[in-house]
Scaffold this motif. Structure first.
Motif, PDB file in Angstrom:
ATOM      1  N   ASP A 174       1.875   5.155   4.099  1.00 54.87           N
ATOM      2  CA  ASP A 174       0.251   4.300   4.499  1.00 54.87           C
ATOM      3  C   ASP A 174      -0.466   6.205   3.663  1.00 54.87           C
ATOM      4  O   ASP A 174       0.138   6.666   4.531  1.00 54.87           O
ATOM      5  CB  ASP A 174       0.484   3.590   5.529  1.00 54.87           C
ATOM      6  CG  ASP A 174      -1.536   3.935   5.878  1.00 54.87           C
ATOM      7  OD1 ASP A 174      -1.916   2.606   5.129  1.00 54.87           O
ATOM      8  OD2 ASP A 174      -2.302   3.905   7.122  1.00 54.87           O
ATOM      9  N   LEU A 175      -2.013   5.906   3.987  1.00 54.48           N
ATOM     10  CA  LEU A 175      -2.580   7.394   3.604  1.00 54.48           C
ATOM     11  C   LEU A 175      -3.487   7.572   4.965  1.00 54.48           C
ATOM     12  O   LEU A 175      -3.256   8.549   5.439  1.00 54.48           O
ATOM     13  CB  LEU A 175      -3.456   6.719   2.397  1.00 54.48           C
ATOM     14  CG  LEU A 175      -3.451   7.003   1.131  1.00 54.48           C
ATOM     15  CD1 LEU A 175      -4.038   6.699   0.290  1.00 54.48           C
ATOM     16  CD2 LEU A 175      -2.286   7.829   0.774  1.00 54.48           C
ATOM     17  N   ARG A 220      -7.757   1.597   1.255  1.00 53.30           N
ATOM     18  CA  ARG A 220      -8.311   2.573   0.385  1.00 53.30           C
ATOM     19  C   ARG A 220      -8.152   2.195  -1.326  1.00 53.30           C
ATOM     20  O   ARG A 220      -7.433   1.762  -1.506  1.00 53.30           O
ATOM     21  CB  ARG A 220      -7.844   3.718   0.200  1.00 53.30           C
ATOM     22  CG  ARG A 220      -7.904   4.092   1.175  1.00 53.30           C
ATOM     23  CD  ARG A 220      -7.775   5.445   1.848  1.00 53.30           C
ATOM     24  NE  ARG A 220      -7.768   5.794   3.238  1.00 53.30           N
ATOM     25  CZ  ARG A 220      -7.183   7.308   3.976  1.00 53.30           C
ATOM     26  NH1 ARG A 220      -7.528   8.211   2.672  1.00 53.30           N
ATOM     27  NH2 ARG A 220      -7.364   7.464   4.376  1.00 53.30           N
ATOM     28  N   ASP A 265       3.266   4.216   8.372  1.00 55.35           N
ATOM     29  CA  ASP A 265       2.561   3.616   8.570  1.00 55.35           C
ATOM     30  C   ASP A 265       2.029   3.993  10.560  1.00 55.35           C
ATOM     31  O   ASP A 265       3.459   3.162  11.167  1.00 55.35           O
ATOM     32  CB  ASP A 265       2.599   2.399   8.356  1.00 55.35           C
ATOM     33  CG  ASP A 265       1.600   1.687   7.978  1.00 55.35           C
ATOM     34  OD1 ASP A 265       0.688   1.314   9.147  1.00 55.35           O
ATOM     35  OD2 ASP A 265       0.718   1.027   6.984  1.00 55.35           O
ATOM     36  N   CYS A 323      -3.310  10.530  -5.424  1.00 56.17           N
ATOM     37  CA  CYS A 323      -2.323  10.246  -4.592  1.00 56.17           C
ATOM     38  C   CYS A 323      -1.412  10.101  -6.147  1.00 56.17           C
ATOM     39  O   CYS A 323      -0.068  11.156  -6.074  1.00 56.17           O
ATOM     40  CB  CYS A 323      -2.003   8.767  -4.387  1.00 56.17           C
ATOM     41  SG  CYS A 323      -2.764   8.494  -2.656  1.00 56.17           S
ATOM     42  N   SER A 345      -1.692   1.383   0.477  1.00 56.64           N
ATOM     43  CA  SER A 345      -3.348   2.047   1.291  1.00 56.64           C
ATOM     44  C   SER A 345      -3.708   0.193   0.955  1.00 56.64           C
ATOM     45  O   SER A 345      -3.948  -0.122   0.561  1.00 56.64           O
ATOM     46  CB  SER A 345      -3.570   3.169   0.830  1.00 56.64           C
ATOM     47  OG  SER A 345      -4.766   3.256   1.156  1.00 56.64           O
ATOM     48  N   TYR A 362       0.884   2.599  -6.171  1.00 54.51           N
ATOM     49  CA  TYR A 362      -0.207   2.719  -5.515  1.00 54.51           C
ATOM     50  C   TYR A 362      -0.665   1.588  -5.156  1.00 54.51           C
ATOM     51  O   TYR A 362      -1.027   0.580  -6.571  1.00 54.51           O
ATOM     52  CB  TYR A 362      -1.240   3.145  -5.898  1.00 54.51           C
ATOM     53  CG  TYR A 362      -2.100   3.203  -5.175  1.00 54.51           C
ATOM     54  CD1 TYR A 362      -2.379   4.956  -4.342  1.00 54.51           C
ATOM     55  CD2 TYR A 362      -2.852   2.441  -4.180  1.00 54.51           C
ATOM     56  CE1 TYR A 362      -3.833   5.289  -3.407  1.00 54.51           C
ATOM     57  CE2 TYR A 362      -3.975   2.782  -3.538  1.00 54.51           C
ATOM     58  CZ  TYR A 362      -4.230   3.881  -3.140  1.00 54.51           C
ATOM     59  OH  TYR A 362      -5.682   4.046  -2.077  1.00 54.51           O
ATOM     60  N   THR A 421      -2.252  -1.818  -3.425  1.00 57.03           N
ATOM     61  CA  THR A 421      -3.298  -1.856  -2.325  1.00 57.03           C
ATOM     62  C   THR A 421      -3.069  -3.029  -1.266  1.00 57.03           C
ATOM     63  O   THR A 421      -2.263  -3.902  -1.477  1.00 57.03           O
ATOM     64  CB  THR A 421      -5.067  -2.326  -3.449  1.00 57.03           C
ATOM     65  OG1 THR A 421      -4.602  -2.896  -3.776  1.00 57.03           O
ATOM     66  CG2 THR A 421      -5.040  -1.013  -3.663  1.00 57.03           C
TER      67      THR A 421
END
Length: 225
Positions: free
Chosen positions: A51-52, A80, A7, A89, A78, A97, A99
């Motif tokens: 993290d993206l 997103r 990150d 992803c 993320s 995933y 958020t």
């Protein structure tokens, strides 16, 4: 577990390091994709929290590169929220995933679930062909009931193939796993060691039935020959 946290937000890295270490985990951290890939190769984490939005490459690219040589569980963290982003992803190889913002208890539960799935997907303890048997738990190879002497490097190659019977294992994955990231282009190493394994294990090394080459791509272990 050994956890790699990736990150670019130092506050998140600090918080994750404190929380995970307090629960007995070892923690490595990276602020960018290149550093994450290097640490993953050097330290072989048990799980990656990714993290993206990284400064040097997209998180999706990090996932794809990791999946080129390792099946380590990857949980994306993320901000997103779009369904399309989650699908991309997961299709690229992420296991979960989450958020942002998220609760630590939820994340720890997701980590435990990913670890359980990873353990359940481990290869069978023995992979048998008509000519030889690879005993993954005892780390030995048997032919006609007798143990075959293989070098540590030969064993590592055979072990990787036996963990994915019937499936292609890429040259890059084999080179990185056995020799390290600096050797990803040294395909001649693989040719030499595969020839040695065939001489020891194949009934007819000149016409291999079990240790199969896919030219320019990699190798696979066929069990039915």
């Amino acid at each position: 577990m050994r956890v790699l946290v990736v990150d670019d937000d130092m506050q998140i890295i600090r918080a994750m390091r404190i929380n995970l270490r307090a629960r007995g985990h070892e923690v490595d951290t990276a602020e960018g994709g290149a550093g994450a890939l290097r640490l993953a190769a050097e330290n072989r984490p048990d799980l990656v929290l990714l993290d993206l939005g990284l400064p040097d490459m997209e998180g999706l690219e990090v996932i794809r590169r990791l999946r080129g040589w390792t099946q380590v569980p990857i949980i994306v963290l993320s901000a997103r929220h779009s369904a399309g982003e989650k699908v991309r992803c997961l299709d690229s190889g992420a296991d979960d995933y989450v958020t942002k913002p998220f609760g630590m208890d939820e994340l720890l539960a997701r980590m435990r679930a990913a670890e359980r799935r990873s353990a359940a997907e481990e290869a069978a303890p023995e992979v048998a062909t008509a000519a030889f048997t690879v005993d993954l738990s005892a780390k030995r190879v048997l032919r006609d009931g007798e143990e075959v002497r293989v070098t540590p490097t030969e064993w590592h190659i055979l072990e990787l193939l036996a963990q994915h019977p019937g499936h292609l294992v890429s040259q890059q994955q084999l080179l990185q796993e056995v020799w390290g990231p600096a050797y990803r282009s040294e395909t001649n190493y693989l040719r030499v060691y595969m020839a040695q394994l065939r001489r020891k294990l194949e009934p007819d090394p000149a016409h291999p039935r079990f240790l199969i080459t896919e030219a320019g791509r990699g190798y696979r272990l066929e069990t039915d020959g």
